[in-house]
Design a protein around this motif. Structure first.
Motif, PDB file in Angstrom:
ATOM      1  N   LYS A  96       0.831  -1.206   0.000  1.00  0.00           N
ATOM      2  CA  LYS A  96       0.000   0.000   0.000  1.00  0.00           C
ATOM      3  C   LYS A  96       0.865   1.254   0.000  1.00  0.00           C
ATOM      4  O   LYS A  96       0.588   2.218  -0.733  1.00  0.00           O
ATOM      5  CB  LYS A  96      -0.908  -0.001   1.226  1.00  0.00           C
ATOM      6  CG  LYS A  96      -1.863   1.185   1.277  1.00  0.00           C
ATOM      7  CD  LYS A  96      -2.786   1.099   2.490  1.00  0.00           C
ATOM      8  CE  LYS A  96      -3.734   2.283   2.539  1.00  0.00           C
ATOM      9  NZ  LYS A  96      -4.625   2.223   3.724  1.00  0.00           N
ATOM     10  N   TYR A  99       2.388   1.648  -3.422  1.00  0.00           N
ATOM     11  CA  TYR A  99       1.375   2.108  -4.372  1.00  0.00           C
ATOM     12  C   TYR A  99       1.162   3.617  -4.236  1.00  0.00           C
ATOM     13  O   TYR A  99       1.097   4.339  -5.233  1.00  0.00           O
ATOM     14  CB  TYR A  99       0.073   1.363  -4.102  1.00  0.00           C
ATOM     15  CG  TYR A  99      -1.094   1.785  -4.967  1.00  0.00           C
ATOM     16  CD1 TYR A  99      -1.132   1.476  -6.325  1.00  0.00           C
ATOM     17  CD2 TYR A  99      -2.168   2.493  -4.416  1.00  0.00           C
ATOM     18  CE1 TYR A  99      -2.216   1.852  -7.116  1.00  0.00           C
ATOM     19  CE2 TYR A  99      -3.245   2.862  -5.207  1.00  0.00           C
ATOM     20  CZ  TYR A  99      -3.266   2.545  -6.552  1.00  0.00           C
ATOM     21  OH  TYR A  99      -4.337   2.918  -7.326  1.00  0.00           O
ATOM     22  N   VAL A 129       2.446  -4.345  -7.534  1.00  0.00           N
ATOM     23  CA  VAL A 129       1.899  -3.357  -6.596  1.00  0.00           C
ATOM     24  C   VAL A 129       0.661  -2.678  -7.175  1.00  0.00           C
ATOM     25  O   VAL A 129      -0.351  -2.507  -6.485  1.00  0.00           O
ATOM     26  CB  VAL A 129       2.976  -2.312  -6.233  1.00  0.00           C
ATOM     27  CG1 VAL A 129       2.356  -1.122  -5.513  1.00  0.00           C
ATOM     28  CG2 VAL A 129       4.053  -2.943  -5.351  1.00  0.00           C
ATOM     29  N   LEU A 130       0.725  -2.291  -8.436  1.00  0.00           N
ATOM     30  CA  LEU A 130      -0.415  -1.629  -9.067  1.00  0.00           C
ATOM     31  C   LEU A 130      -1.614  -2.567  -9.167  1.00  0.00           C
ATOM     32  O   LEU A 130      -2.752  -2.168  -8.891  1.00  0.00           O
ATOM     33  CB  LEU A 130      -0.027  -1.134 -10.461  1.00  0.00           C
ATOM     34  CG  LEU A 130       0.980   0.024 -10.512  1.00  0.00           C
ATOM     35  CD1 LEU A 130       1.405   0.295 -11.947  1.00  0.00           C
ATOM     36  CD2 LEU A 130       0.401   1.292  -9.888  1.00  0.00           C
ATOM     37  N   ASN A 133      -3.403  -3.015  -5.743  1.00  0.00           N
ATOM     38  CA  ASN A 133      -3.957  -1.857  -5.038  1.00  0.00           C
ATOM     39  C   ASN A 133      -4.785  -0.902  -5.894  1.00  0.00           C
ATOM     40  O   ASN A 133      -5.394   0.017  -5.351  1.00  0.00           O
ATOM     41  CB  ASN A 133      -2.811  -1.050  -4.400  1.00  0.00           C
ATOM     42  CG  ASN A 133      -2.081  -1.828  -3.328  1.00  0.00           C
ATOM     43  OD1 ASN A 133      -2.509  -1.882  -2.182  1.00  0.00           O
ATOM     44  ND2 ASN A 133      -0.957  -2.448  -3.703  1.00  0.00           N
TER      45      ASN A 133
END
Length: 223
Positions: A96, A99, A129-130, A133
């Motif tokens: 998080k 992100y 990561v994208l 999140n």
């Protein structure tokens, strides 16, 4: 020896190839380690404090302030690839936080930071990561990030070296972005000439965004 991260990565890749590393993971770990630098006193993890950092908060109908705990070092955003590697590897521990760093920097800044070269392994980490999140409100920002990354040098090589889990995350990310296109932003407003003009403008905007999405899917080799 040059301190340029791109040059360092290039030398490391050649060295790993000459060493005939037994597996992709061993090769990946060798190159990832090339970006790490010895810790200085200023790099020690000191006190942590809560900083208001929520790029989605202002977009809701009833925004709620959210305190996200991030390391004190990130009070100032990274401006160079070396600073980014340091913060990404050592300071940000949760997906998080990573992100939010990507969103906070945005596509333009990321493209500038990695203009010379996107370090080996980072593209796959960004995609993971994208994908984990992304939310509908961030669709445009994420598209701009993906577009900027696709313009970095040796982007094609980085795509070639994605692991299978990273490729799966890439497919999942673009799937979410496609589904987010049906978020109701093209609903007509009003009636008469003004309403027709608004509908035309939003339709053209949607068509442009969809064209960009398809081009990005081709660049990232997502079927």
């Amino acid at each position: 020896m040059s301190g340029d991260p791109g040059a360092t990565a290039g030398r490391t890749i050649l060295r790993a190839l000459h060493q005939r590393v037994p597996s992709y993971e061993d090769f990946r770990n060798i190159v990832l380690a090339s970006h790490l630098k010895p810790l200085d006193k200023k790099d020690k993890m000191g006190e942590r404090r809560n900083v208001l950092w929520n790029p989605c908060a202002a977009r809701g109908k009833a925004p709620q302030a959210s305190d996200v705990e991030i390391p004190q070092e990130l009070d100032q955003l990274p401006r160079t690839s070396a600073e980014f590697y340091r913060d990404w590897r050592r300071c940000l521990k949760s997906g998080k936080d990573k992100y939010q760093l990507l969103l906070k920097l945005g596509g333009e800044a990321l493209g500038r930071i990695f203009q010379a070269d996107l370090g080996f392994g980072l593209l796959g980490e960004f995609l993971v990561v994208l994908a984990e999140n992304v939310c509908r409100e961030d669709r445009d920002a994420v598209l701009q990030i993906l577009r900027s990354l696709s313009g970095t040098k040796r982007f094609g090589l980085n795509v070639d070296l994605l692991s299978e889990p990273e490729r799966e995350s890439s497919r999942g990310l673009f799937g979410k972005l496609q589904r987010a296109s049906g978020d109701g932003r093209t609903f007509p407003v009003g009636c008469g000439t003004d309403g027709e003009t608004h509908l035309t403008n939003t339709s053209l905007q949607k068509e442009t965004e969809e064209r960009m999405l398809m081009e990005l899917m081709k660049s990232y080799r997502v079927n």
